[in-house]
Scaffold this motif. Structure first.
Motif, mmCIF file in Angstrom:
data_model
loop_
_atom_site.group_PDB
_atom_site.id
_atom_site.type_symbol
_atom_site.label_atom_id
_atom_site.label_comp_id
_atom_site.label_asym_id
_atom_site.label_seq_id
_atom_site.Cartn_x
_atom_site.Cartn_y
_atom_site.Cartn_z
ATOM 1 N N ALA A 46 27.620 39.832 -3.041
ATOM 2 C CA ALA A 46 29.083 39.905 -3.113
ATOM 3 C C ALA A 46 29.547 41.352 -3.244
ATOM 4 O O ALA A 46 30.555 41.753 -2.640
ATOM 5 N N LEU A 47 28.805 42.163 -4.017
ATOM 6 C CA LEU A 47 29.159 43.586 -4.145
ATOM 7 C C LEU A 47 29.074 44.276 -2.788
ATOM 8 O O LEU A 47 29.966 45.045 -2.406
ATOM 9 N N VAL A 48 28.000 44.008 -2.061
ATOM 10 C CA VAL A 48 27.809 44.638 -0.752
ATOM 11 C C VAL A 48 28.932 44.237 0.191
ATOM 12 O O VAL A 48 29.559 45.091 0.847
ATOM 13 N N ARG A 49 29.207 42.944 0.265
ATOM 14 C CA ARG A 49 30.227 42.472 1.210
ATOM 15 C C ARG A 49 31.613 42.978 0.814
ATOM 16 O O ARG A 49 32.415 43.345 1.688
ATOM 17 N N THR A 50 31.892 43.004 -0.479
ATOM 18 C CA THR A 50 33.209 43.486 -0.911
ATOM 19 C C THR A 50 33.367 44.971 -0.593
ATOM 20 O O THR A 50 34.430 45.419 -0.163
ATOM 21 N N ASN A 51 32.296 45.729 -0.771
ATOM 22 C CA ASN A 51 32.357 47.152 -0.462
ATOM 23 C C ASN A 51 32.631 47.391 1.015
ATOM 24 O O ASN A 51 33.249 48.382 1.391
ATOM 25 N N LEU A 52 32.171 46.477 1.860
ATOM 26 C CA LEU A 52 32.331 46.659 3.307
ATOM 27 C C LEU A 52 33.705 46.213 3.805
ATOM 28 O O LEU A 52 33.947 46.210 5.013
ATOM 29 N N SER B 174 32.858 34.600 0.771
ATOM 30 C CA SER B 174 33.477 33.973 -0.399
ATOM 31 C C SER B 174 33.527 32.454 -0.235
ATOM 32 O O SER B 174 33.363 31.703 -1.202
ATOM 33 N N VAL B 175 33.723 31.981 0.998
ATOM 34 C CA VAL B 175 33.663 30.530 1.250
ATOM 35 C C VAL B 175 32.242 30.028 0.992
ATOM 36 O O VAL B 175 32.038 28.982 0.350
ATOM 37 N N LEU B 176 31.260 30.793 1.468
ATOM 38 C CA LEU B 176 29.862 30.424 1.246
ATOM 39 C C LEU B 176 29.547 30.394 -0.251
ATOM 40 O O LEU B 176 28.868 29.471 -0.738
ATOM 41 N N GLY B 177 30.063 31.383 -0.972
ATOM 42 C CA GLY B 177 29.857 31.412 -2.422
ATOM 43 C C GLY B 177 30.445 30.188 -3.100
ATOM 44 O O GLY B 177 29.837 29.619 -4.015
ATOM 45 N N LEU B 178 31.613 29.760 -2.621
ATOM 46 C CA LEU B 178 32.219 28.531 -3.171
ATOM 47 C C LEU B 178 31.322 27.325 -2.884
ATOM 48 O O LEU B 178 31.117 26.463 -3.754
ATOM 49 N N GLY B 179 30.774 27.300 -1.683
ATOM 50 C CA GLY B 179 29.865 26.209 -1.335
ATOM 51 C C GLY B 179 28.652 26.151 -2.250
ATOM 52 O O GLY B 179 28.172 25.072 -2.596
ATOM 53 N N TYR B 180 28.139 27.330 -2.640
ATOM 54 C CA TYR B 180 26.999 27.356 -3.563
ATOM 55 C C TYR B 180 27.426 27.044 -4.998
ATOM 56 O O TYR B 180 26.632 26.529 -5.796
ATOM 57 N N LEU B 181 28.673 27.402 -5.325
ATOM 58 C CA LEU B 181 29.146 27.181 -6.697
ATOM 59 C C LEU B 181 29.315 25.690 -7.002
ATOM 60 O O LEU B 181 29.003 25.235 -8.107
ATOM 61 N N LEU B 182 29.783 24.938 -6.013
ATOM 62 C CA LEU B 182 30.077 23.515 -6.266
ATOM 63 C C LEU B 182 28.856 22.734 -6.753
ATOM 64 O O LEU B 182 28.949 22.009 -7.753
ATOM 65 N N PRO B 183 27.671 22.839 -6.090
ATOM 66 C CA PRO B 183 26.521 22.128 -6.649
ATOM 67 C C PRO B 183 26.150 22.607 -8.053
ATOM 68 O O PRO B 183 25.628 21.824 -8.855
ATOM 69 N N GLY B 184 26.457 23.875 -8.324
ATOM 70 C CA GLY B 184 26.212 24.383 -9.675
ATOM 71 C C GLY B 184 27.093 23.718 -10.707
ATOM 72 O O GLY B 184 26.837 23.827 -11.915
ATOM 73 N N ILE B 185 28.138 23.040 -10.247
ATOM 74 C CA ILE B 185 29.030 22.312 -11.171
ATOM 75 C C ILE B 185 28.682 20.829 -11.190
ATOM 76 O O ILE B 185 28.419 20.243 -12.246
ATOM 77 N N TYR B 186 28.656 20.185 -9.992
ATOM 78 C CA TYR B 186 28.514 18.722 -10.034
ATOM 79 C C TYR B 186 27.089 18.257 -10.310
ATOM 80 O O TYR B 186 26.909 17.143 -10.814
#
Lengths: 586, 115
Positions: free
Chosen positions: A65-71, A485-497
Motif C-alpha cells: 500500500a505504501l508503494v502504490r500510494t507513493n506512485l 485499495s479495492v483489492l485490499g478491501l477484498g482481502y480485509l473482508l475474509p479477515g472479518i467474517y
C-alpha cells in the motif's frame, strides 16, 4: 427375604438434562498456550502457520500500500527514493519468503495431507513443529531487518550492490531468509515421506487426491532447490562480512554467478508457490462442478512435469544480464516448454467444468478467478520468455504485472479458495455465504483493476522499482492504486467474517460440500488422531458421477441442491444419477 | 555399485538389516581420515600451486571424491537398495543440470553472433 416398603413423597420436579459435552476434537482437547506451542499435532501446527503467515501477509500488504500510494504522484507522493527502495524490498521479502512459499504447504499441507491420505499425522511430527519454530526464527530476523531500518537491495539481493555498497540491513535480512529455508526443506521432506510411507490401505498413487500430488511435486522442489539458495546466501554473507571475492567483480568475483545460483532456486520457487494453488483448484473445481476431474493422470503428472521442467529455465531472468546468446536461446526454448504441462492443467480444468452442475460458492468463484488470472499470467510469461520481446519488456511494469498475475492472481487467490473450502473442516463452522461471495468478486475485480494498467504502462516503457515516472503514466498509476485499495478491501473482508464465523457461524457436519475426499469422512473439526479406525480406500478421489466418497460410501446432498431443479430428480445434471447406496469401484 | 555386506537381522523397522549390520569402526575411521587428508590436500594445492589451468579441475575432482566417500560409507549407499541408489544417481543428474547449463553459459559467452 423381607421387602422394604418406602413411602414416596410428592413427585420430584424433573431435572433438566445436562447438555451433552462437546465431542473431543483437536481444538478443545486442551486449552493452554503450552498445548499449542509444544504441540506435535499437524492440525494445530497448520493453524500456527495460518496465524503467522497472516501476520506477514498484513505486513507485506501494508508495504504494498505504501508503494502504490507513493506512485500516485509522478515525483513520489511522500516517500524518499531511499525509503521507496526499502518499502518495495520489504514487500517482496515478506510476501515471497514468509507468505507465498509457506502458505499452502505450511497451512493446508500440514493440516490436510494426513487427513487426505488416511494417516494419523505426518511422518515426523516433531520435525514438523521444529520447522515452524525455524520459520519463525527466520521471520524474526528478516522482519526485524525490514521493519527497523530496512533493506534497499530489492528482494533479489543482487551483488555487488548488496555485498559492497548497500548500507542497509542486508546481513540480518539474508540470515532470516537463510534460516527460513531450512523450514521449507523440513516441511518438504516431511510431506514427501508422509506421502510415500503413510497412505491408508487402498490409497494407491492412482487414487491420491490431486492436491496431494501437487504438494508432493512442491516438496520435491523444496527439497532440491532450497539448499542451493542457502549456499548462495551464505556466500553472499561471507563476501559482505569478510570481503572474500565471490560475486563482486572488483575483488575477483562474478555477479552473474550469483544470478545463476539465485535463480536456480528462485525460479523453481515460483512453482513452489503456484503448484499447491493448482492442487487446490483441482479439488475445488471438481467438487463444485459435481464431476470427476477430466484427465486425472494428466493433471497429476503435469504437476511432476512442472516440477522437473521448472529446474531447466532459470536463466530467463538473466537475458539482459550479459549471459551468452546461445545460453539465452536455449533457456528461451526451455522456458516455453513449461507452458505444456501448465496448459494441460488449464485445459483439463476447463474440460472438468464442461457440462458440470456448477454452484458458485466462494471457493468456486475464487477458483474460476484463478483459472482466468493464471492463464493470463502464464501467457504473458511467454512474452517474457521470448528473447526479442524480453529485451524491451525486461524490468518494466509488464514484468511486475506478469508475476503478480501468477503469484497473487494465481497463488493468493487459490490460497483464499483453499481457506474458504476447508474452513468448515478446520473449525466446524460455516462462514457467511453471501459475504464470502461478495469478497471473492471484490478480490478478483480489484486485482484486475490493479494489474491490467501495469501491463499497459510496462509495455509503454515504465521501469519497475522507480519512484518517479513521466506524467503520461499518472492516470494508469492512479487506476492501479485505486484497484489496489479495492483489492485490499477484498482481502480485509475474509479477515472479518472468517473470525466472526468462529463465534456466530452455523455448525457444520462432516461433509458440508458433499465432497469425496477422506478428509470429509472425519468430523468437523477432526478428532485428535483424525480417524477412529484406519480408513480403507476403495474408490478414486473424485467419484462425483456415482456419488461416493473414497471409502465407497454415499455422499450427502450437495449444497444448493434444493435450489437447483436439476437436482430434484436425484441427478447431478448431465453427469448422471447420484447413487446414494454404497458402491465399490475398483 | 553396492557391494554386499553381511546383513544383520531384519526387522520391520530395519528391513534391510542396515542398522543391525554395524559398520566396522576401523573402516569408518580410515574413511574419515581419508576425507580429512583430501581436504588438507585441497588446501595445500591452493597454497602451493596457486591458480593454474589445472588447479580448479583438480580441486573439484578431490571434492567429488570426498563427497563420494561420505555418501558411500557414512550415508549407507553401499547398503542401500536399488531405489536408494537410484535416488542418489538422480540427485547427481539434477546437480548436473545446474553445472552443465550454467557452465554452458560461461563457456559460450565469448562467442559473438555474426550479424
Amino acid at each position: 427375604m423381607s421387602i422394604a416398603v418406602t413411602h414416596r413423597g410428592p413427585a420430584a420436579a424433573p431435572v433438566p438434562p445436562e447438555p451433552a459435552p462437546a465431542p473431543v476434537n483437536y481444538l478443545n482437547v486442551s486449552h493452554t498456550i503450552w498445548s499449542w506451542l509444544f504441540t506435535v499435532d499437524h492440525k494445530r501446527i497448520g493453524l500456527l502457520y495460518l496465524g503467522s503467515i497472516s501476520v506477514f501477509f498484513v505486513i507485506g500488504g501494508i508495504f504494498a500500500a505504501l508503494v502504490r500510494t507513493n506512485l500516485l504522484m509522478p515525483n513520489g507522493a511522500f516517500l524518499s527514493e531511499d525509503a521507496y527502495n526499502r518499502a518495495f524490498t520489504a514487500h517482496g521479502v515478506m510476501m515471497l519468503f514468509f507468505f507465498l512459499i509457506p502458505a499452502v504447504p505450511g497451512v493446508m499441507g500440514n493440516f490436510f495431507i494426513p487427513l487426505m491420505i488416511g494417516a494419523k499425522d505426518l511422518a515426523f511430527p516433531k520435525l514438523n513443529i521444529a520447522s515452524w519454530y525455524v520459520f519463525m526464527i527466520g521471520a524474526t530476523f528478516s522482519g526485524w531487518a525490514v521493519l527497523v531500518g530496512g533493506i534497499d537491495t530489492g528482494w533479489t539481493l543482487y551483488p555487488p550492490y548488496s555485498s559492497r555498497a548497500s548500507q542497509s540491513n542486508v546481513l540480518p535480512g539474508v540470515m532470516g531468509v537463510f534460516i527460513s529455508g531450512f523450514s521449507s526443506i523440513m516441511t518438504g521432506l516431511n510431506i514427501m515421506v508422509t506421502v510415500h510411507k503413510m497412505r491408508a490401505p487402498g490409497m494407491t498413487w492412482g487414487r491420491l487426491p490431486l492436491f496431494v500430488w501437487s504438494l508432493y511435486a512442491t516438496s520435491l522442489i523444496q527439497l532440491l532447490a532450497t539448499p542451493v539458495v542457502a549456499v548462495t546466501l551464505v556466500l553472499l554473507m561471507v563476501e559482505r562480512a569478510a570481503g572474500i571475492g565471490i560475486f563482486d567483480p572488483s575483488i575477483g568475483g562474478d555477479p552473474i554467478l550469483f544470478q545463476h545460483l539465485f535463480w536456480f532456486y528462485s525460479h523453481p520457487a515460483v512453482y513452489i508457490m503456484i503448484l499447491p494453488g493448482m492442487g487446490v483448484v483441482s479439488e475445488v473445481l471438481t467438487c463444485f462442478s459435481r464431476k470427476n476431474i477430466f484427465g486425472y493422470h494428466a493433471v497429476a503428472w503435469s504437476s511432476m512435469g512442472i516440477a522437473v521442467v521448472g529446474f531447466l529455465l532459470w536463466a530467463h531472468h538473466m537475458f539482459v544480464a550479459g549471459i551468452s546468446f546461445y545460453a539465452a536461446l536455449l533457456f528461451s526454448l526451455l522456458s516455453m516448454l513449461v507452458a505444456v504441462p501448465s496448459a494441460i492443467k488449464v485445459f483439463n480444468w476447463t474440460a472438468t467444468l464442461y457440462r458440470g452442475s456448477i454452484t458458485f460458492h466462494a471457493p468456486m468463484l475464487l477458483s474460476l478467478g484463478f483459472l482466468v488470472l493464471f492463464t493470463v499470467g502464464g501467457l504473458t510469461g511467454l512474452f517474457l520468455a521470448t528473447l526479442g520481446t524480453d529485451i524491451h519488456l525486461h524490468d518494466t511494469y509488464f514484468v511486475v504485472a506478469h508475476f503478480h498475475f501468477v503469484m497473487v492472481g494465481g497463488m493468493v487467490i487459490a490460497y483464499m479458495a483453499a481457506v474458504h473450502f476447508w474452513w468448515p473442516k478446520m473449525t466446524g463452522r460455516m462462514y457467511s455465504d453471501w459475504w464470502s461471495r461478495v469478497a471473492s468478486v471484490i478480490m478478483i475485480v480489484g486485482f484486475f483493476l490493479t494489474f491490467v494498467p501495469q501491463f499497459i504502462m510496462g509495455y509503454h516503457g515504465m521501469p519497475r522499482r522507480y519512484p518517479n515516472y513521466p506524467q503520461e503514466f499518472q492516470i494508469l498509476n492512479v487506476m492501479s492504486t485505486a484497484g489496489s485499495s479495492v483489492l485490499g478491501l477484498g482481502y480485509l473482508l475474509p479477515g472479518i467474517y472468517l473470525p466472526l464465523s468462529l463465534f456466530f457461524g452455523k455448525k457444520v457436519g462432516a461433509n458440508p460440500w458433499s465432497a469425496t475426499g477422506l478428509e470429509w469422512t472425519t468430523p468437523s473439526p477432526p478428532t485428535v488422531h483424525n480417524f477412529e479406525v484406519t480408513p480403507i480406500v476403495v474408490c478414486g478421489p473424485y467419484e462425483y458421477a456415482i456419488g461416493v466418497d473414497q471409502m465407497g460410501r454415499g455422499l450427502p446432498e450437495p449444497p444448493g441442491a434444493q435450489d437447483d431443479p436439476s437436482h430434484r430428480d436425484g441427478s447431478t445434471g448431465p453427469s448422471g444419477p447420484m447413487k446414494k447406496e454404497t458402491e465399490v469401484v475398483g | 555399485m553396492s557391494h554386499p555386506t553381511t546383513p544383520g537381522a531384519t526387522t520391520p523397522d530395519d528391513p534391510h538389516g542396515i542398522r543391525a549390520s554395524a559398520d566396522n569402526p576401523g573402516v569408518l575411521l580410515v574413511v574419515f581420515a581419508c576425507v580429512l587428508g583430501l581436504a588438507l590436500a585441497n588446501i595445500g594445492i591452493s597454497i602451493q600451486i596457486g591458480p593454474t589451468k589445472f588447479t580448479l579441475p583438480l580441486q573439484l575432482a578431490i571434492g567429488s571424491v570426498q563427497a563420494g566417500l561420505v555418501a558411500y560409507y557414512f550415508m549407507h549407499l553401499r547398503q542401500g537398495d536399488k531405489v536408494v541408489i537410484l535416488t542418489a544417481l538422480s540427485s547427481l543428474f539434477w546437480m548436473g543440470i545446474l553445472f552443465v547449463l550454467f557452465m554452458g553459459d560461461y563457456m559460450t559467452r565469448h562467442l559473438v553472433v555474426s550479424s
